[in-house]
Structure formats: structure tokens, C-alpha cells
Design a protein around this motif. Structure first.
Motif, mmCIF file in Angstrom:
data_model
loop_
_atom_site.group_PDB
_atom_site.id
_atom_site.type_symbol
_atom_site.label_atom_id
_atom_site.label_comp_id
_atom_site.label_asym_id
_atom_site.label_seq_id
_atom_site.Cartn_x
_atom_site.Cartn_y
_atom_site.Cartn_z
ATOM 1 N N GLY A 16 -36.093 -10.947 21.049
ATOM 2 C CA GLY A 16 -37.125 -10.662 22.041
ATOM 3 C C GLY A 16 -38.512 -10.724 21.439
ATOM 4 O O GLY A 16 -38.699 -10.721 20.214
ATOM 5 N N GLY A 17 -39.512 -10.758 22.296
ATOM 6 C CA GLY A 17 -40.901 -10.856 21.844
ATOM 7 C C GLY A 17 -41.368 -9.643 21.068
ATOM 8 O O GLY A 17 -42.148 -9.757 20.122
ATOM 9 N N GLY A 18 -40.894 -8.450 21.451
ATOM 10 C CA GLY A 18 -41.295 -7.229 20.750
ATOM 11 C C GLY A 18 -40.785 -7.188 19.329
ATOM 12 O O GLY A 18 -41.502 -6.794 18.396
ATOM 13 N N ILE A 19 -39.538 -7.607 19.135
ATOM 14 C CA ILE A 19 -38.969 -7.627 17.791
ATOM 15 C C ILE A 19 -39.696 -8.644 16.925
ATOM 16 O O ILE A 19 -39.970 -8.400 15.748
ATOM 17 N N THR A 56 -42.828 -9.626 17.243
ATOM 18 C CA THR A 56 -44.166 -9.106 16.945
ATOM 19 C C THR A 56 -44.116 -8.065 15.841
ATOM 20 O O THR A 56 -44.896 -8.115 14.885
ATOM 21 N N ILE A 57 -43.199 -7.119 15.948
ATOM 22 C CA ILE A 57 -43.068 -6.079 14.925
ATOM 23 C C ILE A 57 -42.659 -6.696 13.595
ATOM 24 O O ILE A 57 -43.144 -6.293 12.534
#
Length: 78
Positions: free
Chosen positions: A7-10, A12-13
């Protein structure tokens, strides 16, 4: 087993973590030759001394985490 994309959040982090690990690895490398000067400054400030072993272990762990993070991000391509 089904391959799922990250996913995009993973992502980014992971990229932010990669950047901070890179700074940490560079910091460990630059501290190693100047260890005596750093330890004398720490002694004047009342802080505990840093040993070369602590810096080397920190550098090894940083590099290991960078490699694992790269492998996680490569999963994104599948």
C-alpha cells in the motif's frame, strides 16, 4: 499463496525510514575516525563514552535494515 502489492502508506513510511537509516549509517561512518575527539567532548559534558564496537554494531544493524527495506520495496514491483 497470492502476491499482494504494498500500500501507499507502507511505501511512504519505508522510504522515510530508508532516508533516516541512510543518515544514521553516514553518521556512524563519520564518527568512527573522530572517536577520540568525540569521547573527550562527551567526557567534558559528563556523558558516557562511545566505543568503536558500539559504532560498528550500529553500522551493521543499519546496513542490515537498509537491505531488508530494499527487499520489501522490491516486493512492490511484483
Amino acid at each position: 499463496m497470492e502476491n499482494k502489492k504494498l500500500g501507499g502508506g507502507i511505501i511512504t513510511i519505508a522510504i522515510l525510514y530508508f532516508i533516516f537509516l541512510g543518515f544514521g549509517a553516514i553518521g556512524s561512518i563519520t564518527l568512527l575516525p573522530n572517536l577520540d575527539m568525540i569521547n573527550s567532548t562527551y567526557t567534558e559534558m559528563g556523558l558516557p563514552n562511545i566505543t568503536a564496537t558500539q559504532l560498528i554494531i550500529s553500522l551493521i544493524l543499519s546496513l542490515l535494515l537498509i537491505v531488508s527495506l530494499i527487499l520489501i520495496l522490491l516486493k512492490m514491483k511484483n
